[in-house]
Motif scaffolding. Structure first.
Motif, PDB file in Angstrom:
ATOM      1  N   LEU A  32       0.837  -1.199   0.000  1.00 45.29           N
ATOM      2  CA  LEU A  32       0.000   0.000   0.000  1.00 45.29           C
ATOM      3  C   LEU A  32       0.873   1.251   0.000  1.00 45.29           C
ATOM      4  N   ALA A  33       1.889   1.264   0.857  1.00 40.42           N
ATOM      5  CA  ALA A  33       2.789   2.416   0.926  1.00 40.42           C
ATOM      6  C   ALA A  33       3.537   2.604  -0.389  1.00 40.42           C
ATOM      7  N   GLN A  34       3.960   1.499  -0.996  1.00 36.04           N
ATOM      8  CA  GLN A  34       4.687   1.599  -2.260  1.00 36.04           C
ATOM      9  C   GLN A  34       3.791   2.155  -3.368  1.00 36.04           C
ATOM     10  N   ALA A  35       2.539   1.698  -3.405  1.00 35.42           N
ATOM     11  CA  ALA A  35       1.607   2.204  -4.413  1.00 35.42           C
ATOM     12  C   ALA A  35       1.382   3.702  -4.233  1.00 35.42           C
ATOM     13  N   TYR A  36       1.289   4.134  -2.988  1.00 32.85           N
ATOM     14  CA  TYR A  36       1.115   5.559  -2.709  1.00 32.85           C
ATOM     15  C   TYR A  36       2.350   6.333  -3.168  1.00 32.85           C
ATOM     16  N   ALA A  37       3.535   5.795  -2.873  1.00 32.50           N
ATOM     17  CA  ALA A  37       4.776   6.459  -3.269  1.00 32.50           C
ATOM     18  C   ALA A  37       4.917   6.513  -4.788  1.00 32.50           C
ATOM     19  N   LEU A  38       4.484   5.454  -5.467  1.00 35.05           N
ATOM     20  CA  LEU A  38       4.527   5.453  -6.931  1.00 35.05           C
ATOM     21  C   LEU A  38       3.652   6.560  -7.500  1.00 35.05           C
ATOM     22  N   ARG A  39       2.517   6.789  -6.868  1.00 38.46           N
ATOM     23  CA  ARG A  39       1.658   7.867  -7.345  1.00 38.46           C
ATOM     24  C   ARG A  39       2.315   9.225  -7.115  1.00 38.46           C
ATOM     25  N   LEU A  40       3.072   9.359  -6.032  1.00 37.08           N
ATOM     26  CA  LEU A  40       3.783  10.613  -5.785  1.00 37.08           C
ATOM     27  C   LEU A  40       4.812  10.898  -6.878  1.00 37.08           C
ATOM     28  N   VAL A  41       5.561   9.872  -7.287  1.00 34.61           N
ATOM     29  CA  VAL A  41       6.571  10.120  -8.321  1.00 34.61           C
ATOM     30  C   VAL A  41       5.907  10.357  -9.679  1.00 34.61           C
ATOM     31  N   GLU A  42       4.722   9.796  -9.883  1.00 30.54           N
ATOM     32  CA  GLU A  42       3.979  10.105 -11.107  1.00 30.54           C
ATOM     33  C   GLU A  42       3.583  11.582 -11.118  1.00 30.54           C
ATOM     34  N   GLU A  43       3.239  12.104  -9.940  1.00 30.81           N
ATOM     35  CA  GLU A  43       2.906  13.524  -9.849  1.00 30.81           C
ATOM     36  C   GLU A  43       4.132  14.379 -10.152  1.00 30.81           C
ATOM     37  N   ASP A  69       2.506  16.811   1.443  1.00 34.20           N
ATOM     38  CA  ASP A  69       1.949  15.462   1.405  1.00 34.20           C
ATOM     39  C   ASP A  69       1.998  14.817   2.787  1.00 34.20           C
ATOM     40  N   PRO A  70       0.895  14.243   3.248  1.00 33.32           N
ATOM     41  CA  PRO A  70       0.860  13.698   4.609  1.00 33.32           C
ATOM     42  C   PRO A  70       1.785  12.510   4.833  1.00 33.32           C
ATOM     43  N   MET A  71       2.034  11.685   3.811  1.00 33.91           N
ATOM     44  CA  MET A  71       2.950  10.565   4.025  1.00 33.91           C
ATOM     45  C   MET A  71       4.381  11.059   4.195  1.00 33.91           C
ATOM     46  N   ILE A  72       4.769  12.047   3.415  1.00 31.80           N
ATOM     47  CA  ILE A  72       6.115  12.601   3.552  1.00 31.80           C
ATOM     48  C   ILE A  72       6.240  13.338   4.880  1.00 31.80           C
ATOM     49  N   GLN A  73       5.196  14.047   5.274  1.00 27.37           N
ATOM     50  CA  GLN A  73       5.217  14.702   6.579  1.00 27.37           C
ATOM     51  C   GLN A  73       5.353  13.678   7.695  1.00 27.37           C
ATOM     52  N   SER A 117       9.764   3.739 -12.569  1.00 28.32           N
ATOM     53  CA  SER A 117       8.502   4.305 -13.036  1.00 28.32           C
ATOM     54  C   SER A 117       8.664   5.759 -13.468  1.00 28.32           C
ATOM     55  N   ALA A 118       9.275   6.567 -12.601  1.00 22.60           N
ATOM     56  CA  ALA A 118       9.433   7.987 -12.919  1.00 22.60           C
ATOM     57  C   ALA A 118      10.376   8.192 -14.098  1.00 22.60           C
ATOM     58  N   SER A 119      11.453   7.420 -14.150  1.00 25.38           N
ATOM     59  CA  SER A 119      12.419   7.560 -15.246  1.00 25.38           C
ATOM     60  C   SER A 119      11.777   7.243 -16.587  1.00 25.38           C
ATOM     61  N   ARG A 120      10.941   6.218 -16.608  1.00 23.06           N
ATOM     62  CA  ARG A 120      10.275   5.831 -17.853  1.00 23.06           C
ATOM     63  C   ARG A 120       9.364   6.949 -18.353  1.00 23.06           C
TER      64      ARG A 120
END
Length: 204
Positions: free
Chosen positions: A65-76, A110-114, A139-142
């Motif tokens: 769950l945390a990884q999926a959230y982090a992946l969305r952050l790098v997509e942003e 972002d609350p997770m980073i906070q 993901s972000a590099s691609r």
């Protein structure tokens, strides 16, 4: 005669994406009132109005769950860069500076980073952006690679990948240690990276 193909997602794929988005949005809302260390899979399920098993089926574990959230952050982050590139044609340094600045600003809220930066140490979150950061970087590099090749920047393929990875690693490195308020880190990073991009474009 074969049936025409379509790029539109299937109903099942669209439903899965909607579920995933709803769960991650719910997690973000939960972390505005509870520290990550206190958030459970049951909390996420209850907040979204689904069963706990549904959350496990989607993410497998709390770490997933945390990884999926982090992946969305790098997509942003890549979206910030992409939007800046589109808005500032023929200004490599300006586009990078705007993209980095936008990411740093949104990341700081972002609350997770906070949660990562406050209270007790959270090794699970820290690992996501250090020793276990390969999925985020990939993901972000691609996505950045596509922007660097297909936008007006038009980097050659043999250069776009390495530069995309460098930009991504720089951005992620600042998540665990945010930019100092009295320095223009976004401007500094763009000043360092833009000459490499300009050179890769052939000096233009």
């Amino acid at each position: 005669m074969s049936a025409p193909t379509s790029d539109r997602p299937t109903y099942a794929a669209a439903s899965k994406l909607l579920l995933r988005t709803s769960l991650l949005d719910g997690l973000r809302e939960l972390m505005t009132i509870k520290d990550w260390s206190q958030v459970t899979m049951s909390d996420v399920a209850k907040h979204a109005g689904v069963s706990r098993q549904t959350v496990y089926n989607e993410f497998s574990s709390r770490n997933g769950l945390a990884q999926a959230y982090a992946l969305r952050l790098v997509e942003e982050f890549t979206s910030e860069i992409g939007a800046a590139v589109e808005a500032m044609p023929n200004d490599v340094e300006g586009a990078l500076a705007a993209g980095f600045a936008g990411f740093f600003a949104s990341a700081s809220q972002d609350p997770m980073i906070q949660s990562l930066l406050s209270g007790e140490a959270k090794p699970d979150l820290l690992k996501l952006i250090t020793t276990d950061s390969a999925p985020l970087i990939e993901s972000a590099s691609r996505r950045l690679d596509t922007t660097l090749r297909e936008s007006w920047i038009a980097l050659p393929e043999h250069m776009s990948g390495p530069i995309a990875r460098m930009i991504t690693r720089l951005a992620i490195s600042y998540v665990a240690m945010p930019p100092e308020a009295d320095f223009d880190v976004a401007g500094d990073l763009s000043a360092v990276m833009s000459p490499a991009i300009v050179a890769a474009r052939g000096g233009s």
